[in-house]
Design a protein around this motif. Sequence first.
Motif, PDB file in Angstrom:
ATOM      1  N   GLU A  81      38.751  16.044  53.359  1.00  0.00           N
ATOM      2  CA  GLU A  81      38.856  17.391  52.812  1.00  0.00           C
ATOM      3  C   GLU A  81      37.690  17.619  51.857  1.00  0.00           C
ATOM      4  N   LYS A  82      37.054  18.781  51.998  1.00  0.00           N
ATOM      5  CA  LYS A  82      35.870  19.085  51.196  1.00  0.00           C
ATOM      6  C   LYS A  82      35.978  20.505  50.650  1.00  0.00           C
ATOM      7  N   THR A  83      35.694  20.671  49.355  1.00  0.00           N
ATOM      8  CA  THR A  83      35.650  22.002  48.750  1.00  0.00           C
ATOM      9  C   THR A  83      34.282  22.604  49.050  1.00  0.00           C
ATOM     10  N   THR A  84      34.283  23.760  49.724  1.00  0.00           N
ATOM     11  CA  THR A  84      33.017  24.386  50.097  1.00  0.00           C
ATOM     12  C   THR A  84      32.627  25.541  49.182  1.00  0.00           C
ATOM     13  N   ASP A  85      33.599  26.127  48.495  1.00  0.00           N
ATOM     14  CA  ASP A  85      33.293  27.229  47.583  1.00  0.00           C
ATOM     15  C   ASP A  85      34.384  27.313  46.524  1.00  0.00           C
ATOM     16  N   ARG A  86      33.953  27.513  45.291  1.00  0.00           N
ATOM     17  CA  ARG A  86      34.892  27.674  44.177  1.00  0.00           C
ATOM     18  C   ARG A  86      34.328  28.747  43.255  1.00  0.00           C
ATOM     19  N   ARG A  87      35.136  29.755  42.975  1.00  0.00           N
ATOM     20  CA  ARG A  87      34.729  30.821  42.052  1.00  0.00           C
ATOM     21  C   ARG A  87      35.843  31.045  41.045  1.00  0.00           C
ATOM     22  N   GLU A  88      35.503  30.844  39.786  1.00  0.00           N
ATOM     23  CA  GLU A  88      36.469  31.029  38.713  1.00  0.00           C
ATOM     24  C   GLU A  88      36.287  32.416  38.095  1.00  0.00           C
ATOM     25  N   ASN A  89      37.363  33.153  37.975  1.00  0.00           N
ATOM     26  CA  ASN A  89      37.369  34.466  37.319  1.00  0.00           C
ATOM     27  C   ASN A  89      36.237  35.363  37.830  1.00  0.00           C
ATOM     28  N   TYR A  90      36.098  35.452  39.138  1.00  0.00           N
ATOM     29  CA  TYR A  90      34.985  36.210  39.708  1.00  0.00           C
ATOM     30  C   TYR A  90      35.262  37.712  39.824  1.00  0.00           C
ATOM     31  N   ALA A  91      36.486  38.131  39.610  1.00  0.00           N
ATOM     32  CA  ALA A  91      36.789  39.556  39.721  1.00  0.00           C
ATOM     33  C   ALA A  91      37.960  39.906  38.812  1.00  0.00           C
ATOM     34  N   GLN A  92      38.030  41.190  38.458  1.00  0.00           N
ATOM     35  CA  GLN A  92      39.191  41.747  37.757  1.00  0.00           C
ATOM     36  C   GLN A  92      39.743  42.866  38.615  1.00  0.00           C
ATOM     37  N   VAL A  93      41.064  42.848  38.794  1.00  0.00           N
ATOM     38  CA  VAL A  93      41.719  43.861  39.610  1.00  0.00           C
ATOM     39  C   VAL A  93      42.977  44.354  38.900  1.00  0.00           C
ATOM     40  N   ALA A  94      43.386  45.539  39.272  1.00  0.00           N
ATOM     41  CA  ALA A  94      44.670  46.081  38.823  1.00  0.00           C
ATOM     42  C   ALA A  94      45.572  46.178  40.041  1.00  0.00           C
ATOM     43  N   ILE A  95      46.800  45.734  39.891  1.00  0.00           N
ATOM     44  CA  ILE A  95      47.792  45.874  40.952  1.00  0.00           C
ATOM     45  C   ILE A  95      48.809  46.894  40.465  1.00  0.00           C
ATOM     46  N   MET A  96      48.949  47.961  41.242  1.00  0.00           N
ATOM     47  CA  MET A  96      49.833  49.064  40.866  1.00  0.00           C
ATOM     48  C   MET A  96      50.765  49.381  42.026  1.00  0.00           C
ATOM     49  N   SER A  97      51.967  49.853  41.701  1.00  0.00           N
ATOM     50  CA  SER A  97      52.886  50.267  42.754  1.00  0.00           C
ATOM     51  C   SER A  97      52.315  51.483  43.460  1.00  0.00           C
ATOM     52  N   ASP A  98      52.688  51.618  44.712  1.00  0.00           N
ATOM     53  CA  ASP A  98      52.180  52.712  45.533  1.00  0.00           C
ATOM     54  C   ASP A  98      53.368  53.508  46.064  1.00  0.00           C
ATOM     55  N   LEU A 111      38.273  46.462  39.458  1.00  0.00           N
ATOM     56  CA  LEU A 111      37.847  46.911  38.132  1.00  0.00           C
ATOM     57  C   LEU A 111      36.504  46.290  37.755  1.00  0.00           C
ATOM     58  N   ASP A 112      35.732  45.888  38.740  1.00  0.00           N
ATOM     59  CA  ASP A 112      34.476  45.189  38.457  1.00  0.00           C
ATOM     60  C   ASP A 112      33.372  46.082  37.919  1.00  0.00           C
ATOM     61  N   LYS A 113      33.395  47.339  38.220  1.00  0.00           N
ATOM     62  CA  LYS A 113      32.361  48.255  37.749  1.00  0.00           C
ATOM     63  C   LYS A 113      32.939  49.142  36.654  1.00  0.00           C
ATOM     64  N   ASP A 114      32.126  49.431  35.643  1.00  0.00           N
ATOM     65  CA  ASP A 114      32.561  50.287  34.543  1.00  0.00           C
ATOM     66  C   ASP A 114      32.118  51.727  34.772  1.00  0.00           C
ATOM     67  N   TYR A 115      32.895  52.634  34.265  1.00  0.00           N
ATOM     68  CA  TYR A 115      32.551  54.061  34.196  1.00  0.00           C
ATOM     69  C   TYR A 115      32.290  54.677  35.557  1.00  0.00           C
ATOM     70  N   LEU A 116      33.111  54.358  36.513  1.00  0.00           N
ATOM     71  CA  LEU A 116      33.015  54.999  37.815  1.00  0.00           C
ATOM     72  C   LEU A 116      33.940  56.211  37.840  1.00  0.00           C
ATOM     73  N   PRO A 117      33.563  57.255  38.557  1.00  0.00           N
ATOM     74  CA  PRO A 117      34.482  58.385  38.662  1.00  0.00           C
ATOM     75  C   PRO A 117      35.697  58.051  39.531  1.00  0.00           C
ATOM     76  N   ARG A 118      35.516  57.119  40.473  1.00  0.00           N
ATOM     77  CA  ARG A 118      36.607  56.684  41.334  1.00  0.00           C
ATOM     78  C   ARG A 118      36.527  55.171  41.495  1.00  0.00           C
ATOM     79  N   TYR A 119      37.682  54.533  41.583  1.00  0.00           N
ATOM     80  CA  TYR A 119      37.739  53.088  41.744  1.00  0.00           C
ATOM     81  C   TYR A 119      38.302  52.754  43.119  1.00  0.00           C
ATOM     82  N   PRO A 120      37.714  51.777  43.811  1.00  0.00           N
ATOM     83  CA  PRO A 120      38.131  51.498  45.192  1.00  0.00           C
ATOM     84  C   PRO A 120      39.416  50.688  45.285  1.00  0.00           C
ATOM     85  N   ILE A 121      40.218  51.010  46.291  1.00  0.00           N
ATOM     86  CA  ILE A 121      41.393  50.208  46.640  1.00  0.00           C
ATOM     87  C   ILE A 121      40.897  49.131  47.593  1.00  0.00           C
ATOM     88  N   VAL A 122      41.001  47.870  47.173  1.00  0.00           N
ATOM     89  CA  VAL A 122      40.448  46.770  47.956  1.00  0.00           C
ATOM     90  C   VAL A 122      41.519  45.916  48.625  1.00  0.00           C
TER      91      VAL A 122
END
Length: 184
Positions: A81-98, A111-122
């Motif tokens: 077994e080999k670890t090929t990629d590790r990213r710690e705290n690479y993104a901030q997201v909000a989870i909201m009910s729909d 929430l990775d970009k600041d001051y956007l008029p619209r934020y993407p649902i990923v």
Amino acid sequence: MLHRSRIGILAALFLLTGCSFEKLYRARQAKATSPYEQIDFHALMKRYMNKEKPNSVEGIYSVSGLVTKKGKGFLGNAEKEKTTDRRENYAQVAIMSDPGDTGRDFVEISLDKDYLPRYPIVGEFNFTAGKSLLLYKHLDHKSKNSNYTFTIDKNADILEGVRVEGEGNTTVTYKLTYIKIAAK
């Protein structure tokens, strides 16, 4: 005549510098003072999450990821077994009910970009029948959506998702860890 040439030169300089009216507006708004309290999207999200009785999954999370490969060694006798990629705290997201008839229980907003008029649902989350697991669909702009199965700890402060794919004699495991950094 001299006045017209100055206006022409100023207009040309303005166009050449690449300034846009939107950038100028943002710069002016940043410097402007207001008699009212101002709030950005992150602060608004924190207030929303602190409302009465939020769903335990809703919140702002820090995301980490891990990719491992497991397969037979070069001689084929021992599994490695080999670890090929590790990213710690690479993104901030909000989870909201729909709410509504969208067919999803929660949405994930980047929430990775600041001051956007619209934020993407990923991403989209749906509870399983027993509400013990979440099924997650990560939405990719290149139409390479991927699905994960998430487990939820008792307080929903940590969500862990796993996706396993086979590549020949190798098994690739993708693991996402969401740690709640805001909300109840």
